[in-house]
Enzyme design. Sequence first.
Site, PDB file in Angstrom:
ATOM      1  N   ALA A 140       0.837  -1.212   0.000  1.00  0.00           N
ATOM      2  CA  ALA A 140       0.000   0.000   0.000  1.00  0.00           C
ATOM      3  C   ALA A 140       0.867   1.256   0.000  1.00  0.00           C
ATOM      4  O   ALA A 140       1.494   1.586   0.997  1.00  0.00           O
ATOM      5  CB  ALA A 140      -0.922   0.008   1.223  1.00  0.00           C
ATOM      6  N   PHE A 166      10.213   1.883   2.428  1.00  0.00           N
ATOM      7  CA  PHE A 166      10.591   3.181   1.830  1.00  0.00           C
ATOM      8  C   PHE A 166      10.614   4.296   2.876  1.00  0.00           C
ATOM      9  O   PHE A 166      10.268   5.447   2.559  1.00  0.00           O
ATOM     10  CB  PHE A 166       9.601   3.586   0.729  1.00  0.00           C
ATOM     11  CG  PHE A 166       9.505   2.657  -0.449  1.00  0.00           C
ATOM     12  CD1 PHE A 166      10.615   1.993  -0.926  1.00  0.00           C
ATOM     13  CD2 PHE A 166       8.290   2.480  -1.107  1.00  0.00           C
ATOM     14  CE1 PHE A 166      10.521   1.154  -2.048  1.00  0.00           C
ATOM     15  CE2 PHE A 166       8.180   1.652  -2.220  1.00  0.00           C
ATOM     16  CZ  PHE A 166       9.300   0.984  -2.697  1.00  0.00           C
ATOM     17  N   THR A 168      12.079   7.146   4.807  1.00  0.00           N
ATOM     18  CA  THR A 168      13.202   8.089   4.813  1.00  0.00           C
ATOM     19  C   THR A 168      13.693   8.282   6.253  1.00  0.00           C
ATOM     20  O   THR A 168      12.874   8.398   7.169  1.00  0.00           O
ATOM     21  CB  THR A 168      12.740   9.438   4.223  1.00  0.00           C
ATOM     22  OG1 THR A 168      12.284   9.206   2.888  1.00  0.00           O
ATOM     23  CG2 THR A 168      13.857  10.462   4.196  1.00  0.00           C
ATOM     24  N   GLN A 252       1.984  20.506   3.328  1.00  0.00           N
ATOM     25  CA  GLN A 252       3.315  21.050   3.643  1.00  0.00           C
ATOM     26  C   GLN A 252       4.421  20.120   3.139  1.00  0.00           C
ATOM     27  O   GLN A 252       5.457  20.574   2.663  1.00  0.00           O
ATOM     28  CB  GLN A 252       3.450  21.293   5.151  1.00  0.00           C
ATOM     29  CG  GLN A 252       4.833  21.837   5.508  1.00  0.00           C
ATOM     30  CD  GLN A 252       4.895  22.513   6.852  1.00  0.00           C
ATOM     31  OE1 GLN A 252       4.006  23.276   7.220  1.00  0.00           O
ATOM     32  NE2 GLN A 252       5.954  22.250   7.606  1.00  0.00           N
ATOM     33  N   GLU A 253       4.199  18.805   3.263  1.00  0.00           N
ATOM     34  CA  GLU A 253       5.180  17.840   2.740  1.00  0.00           C
ATOM     35  C   GLU A 253       5.372  18.064   1.236  1.00  0.00           C
ATOM     36  O   GLU A 253       6.487  18.093   0.720  1.00  0.00           O
ATOM     37  CB  GLU A 253       4.694  16.408   3.007  1.00  0.00           C
ATOM     38  CG  GLU A 253       5.541  15.369   2.288  1.00  0.00           C
ATOM     39  CD  GLU A 253       5.256  13.930   2.699  1.00  0.00           C
ATOM     40  OE1 GLU A 253       4.459  13.711   3.627  1.00  0.00           O
ATOM     41  OE2 GLU A 253       5.839  13.021   2.090  1.00  0.00           O
ATOM     42  N   GLY A 374       5.948  11.269  -1.786  1.00  0.00           N
ATOM     43  CA  GLY A 374       5.072  12.357  -1.323  1.00  0.00           C
ATOM     44  C   GLY A 374       3.704  12.313  -1.977  1.00  0.00           C
ATOM     45  O   GLY A 374       2.962  13.295  -1.975  1.00  0.00           O
TER      46      GLY A 374
HETATM   47  C1  LIG Z   1      13.265   7.409  -1.898  1.00  0.00           C
HETATM   48  C2  LIG Z   1      11.883   7.230  -1.341  1.00  0.00           C
HETATM   49  C3  LIG Z   1      11.587   7.772  -0.097  1.00  0.00           C
HETATM   50  C4  LIG Z   1      10.325   7.599   0.451  1.00  0.00           C
HETATM   51  N1  LIG Z   1      10.070   8.052   1.719  1.00  0.00           N
HETATM   52  C5  LIG Z   1       8.896   7.705   2.322  1.00  0.00           C
HETATM   53  C6  LIG Z   1       8.677   8.000   3.699  1.00  0.00           C
HETATM   54  O1  LIG Z   1       9.522   8.627   4.377  1.00  0.00           O
HETATM   55  N2  LIG Z   1       7.545   7.565   4.270  1.00  0.00           N
HETATM   56  C7  LIG Z   1       6.595   6.874   3.567  1.00  0.00           C
HETATM   57  O2  LIG Z   1       5.581   6.517   4.141  1.00  0.00           O
HETATM   58  N3  LIG Z   1       6.768   6.598   2.256  1.00  0.00           N
HETATM   59  C8  LIG Z   1       7.899   6.982   1.621  1.00  0.00           C
HETATM   60  N4  LIG Z   1       8.100   6.679   0.306  1.00  0.00           N
HETATM   61  C9  LIG Z   1       7.057   5.943  -0.415  1.00  0.00           C
HETATM   62  C10 LIG Z   1       6.338   6.752  -1.479  1.00  0.00           C
HETATM   63  O3  LIG Z   1       5.516   7.724  -0.892  1.00  0.00           O
HETATM   64  C11 LIG Z   1       5.576   5.757  -2.364  1.00  0.00           C
HETATM   65  O4  LIG Z   1       6.547   5.077  -3.131  1.00  0.00           O
HETATM   66  C12 LIG Z   1       4.576   6.430  -3.260  1.00  0.00           C
HETATM   67  O5  LIG Z   1       3.532   6.980  -2.511  1.00  0.00           O
HETATM   68  C13 LIG Z   1       3.989   5.481  -4.304  1.00  0.00           C
HETATM   69  O6  LIG Z   1       3.549   4.297  -3.719  1.00  0.00           O
HETATM   70  P1  LIG Z   1       4.020   2.884  -4.331  1.00  0.00           P
HETATM   71  O7  LIG Z   1       5.505   2.926  -4.453  1.00  0.00           O
HETATM   72  O8  LIG Z   1       3.410   1.811  -3.533  1.00  0.00           O
HETATM   73  O9  LIG Z   1       3.455   2.865  -5.806  1.00  0.00           O
HETATM   74  P2  LIG Z   1       1.999   2.363  -6.269  1.00  0.00           P
HETATM   75  O10 LIG Z   1       0.975   2.936  -5.377  1.00  0.00           O
HETATM   76  O11 LIG Z   1       2.045   0.896  -6.443  1.00  0.00           O
HETATM   77  O12 LIG Z   1       1.889   3.054  -7.701  1.00  0.00           O
HETATM   78  C14 LIG Z   1       2.469   2.483  -8.891  1.00  0.00           C
HETATM   79  C15 LIG Z   1       2.017   3.323 -10.080  1.00  0.00           C
HETATM   80  O13 LIG Z   1       0.576   3.277 -10.153  1.00  0.00           O
HETATM   81  C16 LIG Z   1       0.092   4.598 -10.199  1.00  0.00           C
HETATM   82  N5  LIG Z   1      -1.219   4.677  -9.534  1.00  0.00           N
HETATM   83  C17 LIG Z   1      -1.576   4.194  -8.329  1.00  0.00           C
HETATM   84  N6  LIG Z   1      -2.845   4.528  -8.051  1.00  0.00           N
HETATM   85  C18 LIG Z   1      -3.283   5.263  -9.082  1.00  0.00           C
HETATM   86  C19 LIG Z   1      -4.514   5.930  -9.391  1.00  0.00           C
HETATM   87  N7  LIG Z   1      -5.569   5.910  -8.553  1.00  0.00           N
HETATM   88  N8  LIG Z   1      -4.609   6.597 -10.565  1.00  0.00           N
HETATM   89  C20 LIG Z   1      -3.588   6.633 -11.430  1.00  0.00           C
HETATM   90  N9  LIG Z   1      -2.389   6.035 -11.198  1.00  0.00           N
HETATM   91  C21 LIG Z   1      -2.256   5.361 -10.037  1.00  0.00           C
HETATM   92  C22 LIG Z   1       1.096   5.434  -9.454  1.00  0.00           C
HETATM   93  O14 LIG Z   1       0.992   6.799  -9.791  1.00  0.00           O
HETATM   94  C23 LIG Z   1       2.391   4.800  -9.930  1.00  0.00           C
HETATM   95  O15 LIG Z   1       2.752   5.335 -11.192  1.00  0.00           O
HETATM   96  C24 LIG Z   1       9.340   6.904  -0.281  1.00  0.00           C
HETATM   97  C25 LIG Z   1       9.642   6.391  -1.543  1.00  0.00           C
HETATM   98  C26 LIG Z   1      10.889   6.540  -2.073  1.00  0.00           C
HETATM   99  C27 LIG Z   1      11.189   5.938  -3.408  1.00  0.00           C
END
Ligand SMILES: Cc1cc2nc3c(=O)[nH]c(=O)nc-3n(C[C@H](O)[C@H](O)[C@H](O)COP(=O)(O)OP(=O)(O)OC[C@H]3O[C@@H](n4cnc5c(N)ncnc54)[C@H](O)[C@@H]3O)c2cc1C
Length: 390
Positions: A140, A166, A168, A252-253, A374
């Site tokens: 998720a 993920f 940070t 803000q994030e 974000g």
């Molecule tokens: C370097 C890094 C640092 C991070 N730091 C943090 C942190 O400190 N805390 C934290 O909690 N998270 C953190 N994250 C996680 C980050 O917020 C998530 O990777 C991001 O929200 C996307 O989630 P996911 O990777 O599960 O991708 P998914 O949700 O699986 O998405 C995959 C693709 O599907 C698309 N998609 C999904 N739903 C839809 C929709 N409804 N409509 C259209 N397209 C859609 C997305 O846009 C994306 O292109 C970090 C990630 C990285 C890479």
Amino acid sequence: MREAGTLAGMQSTLYEAEHSAFRDMARAFLAKHVAPFHDQWETEGMVDRGIWTEAGKHGLLGMDVDESFGGGGVRDFRYNAVLVEELIRIGATGVGFGLHNDVVAPYLLNLTTEDQKQRWLPGFCSGELITAIAMSEPAAGSDLQGIRTTARRDGADFILNGSKTFVTNGILSDVIIVVARTDVDKPGAQGISLVVVERGMFGFERGRNLDKVGLKAQDTAELFFDDVRIPAENLLGKENAGFLHLMENLPQERLSIAVGAVAGCERMLEITVDYVKGRTAFGRPIGSFQNSRFTLADLATKTQIARVFLDKAITSLNAGELSAIDAAMAKYWTTDLQNTVADACVQLHGGYGYMSEYPISKAWRDSRVQSIYGGTNEIMKEIIGRSMGL
Ligand SMILES: Cc1cc2nc3c(=O)[nH]c(=O)nc-3n(C[C@H](O)[C@H](O)[C@H](O)COP(=O)(O)OP(=O)(O)OC[C@H]3O[C@@H](n4cnc5c(N)ncnc54)[C@H](O)[C@@H]3O)c2cc1C
């Protein structure tokens, strides 16, 4: 790099004399304590913990926290923005001050009891307590309502089970805000709360420091919770109102990410303008080809427009008026622009742009994630589109 907002000579009207003084101090601090070591931290996958306490001594952590807790005592996001800009200016993308100051601070300022403030804010400001926020899970990310981590009531305590990824500051953090389901019978956004996990709690383990394409000195990690007993005093905000608390703080994030994006555009353009002036082909500087001039003129113009929008968004945030929609627009547009700028600037460097030793290649690698974390830019467009009644 030019001062923020002066890419084409136009002055940003956002900053005042006190912000310039803060910028000078931050710049001097980073030149001495960060720049000489950042390459080494990139190799090690993490910054030296000492940089946090050093930053605390210089007033670079918790600028908006009350002075009684050791903070700067001024609620003005412009200081946060200056610090992010100065980090980007030297390519110090591994130092997680932005996450701490811009993303986590509002939760600890606005949702905490007096007792919680006493426990966490002094360390937050001194750099002895490094913070993180753990929302994303293996299954998720975009769909936060689908989280599976649970914090089940047991008397006055909560028992936390699940995993996050993920995160940070995931390895270095001491105080971690964890998003968990406290009422499994309530659907979707309901029944979610924020609980604070502290270093050393029994059943709390850290996983890998994840090997990323960029942000090499930033520790981004997996976290695991196996029957971690969380005292009721570590509930942040209202029980089952966690999703609402996230919604309140995500703008803000996103603005913080946009600040980094615009600063990144400015830096990459400056690096590239210097490069194309010095490199020659066909007997003339490559910058003198119309394609180079037009490309850079186009991107400088867009970056200037981004800066104006960003300045306005920061002013709105300070006035307590930044909407979730404007924050989504700022995050989406500036980070997409950053990737466009990164790609074009690598292209203008030719083969050298693909060489790790050239700063533009690192800037390109560091930029890529900005449209992903974000909240992905697709999710930003969903927020904007829904606000239009679509
Ligand atoms: C370097 C890094 C640092 C991070 N730091 C943090 C942190 O400190 N805390 C934290 O909690 N998270 C953190 N994250 C996680 C980050 O917020 C998530 O990777 C991001 O929200 C996307 O989630 P996911 O990777 O599960 O991708 P998914 O949700 O699986 O998405 C995959 C693709 O599907 C698309 N998609 C999904 N739903 C839809 C929709 N409804 N409509 C259209 N397209 C859609 C997305 O846009 C994306 O292109 C970090 C990630 C990285 C890479």
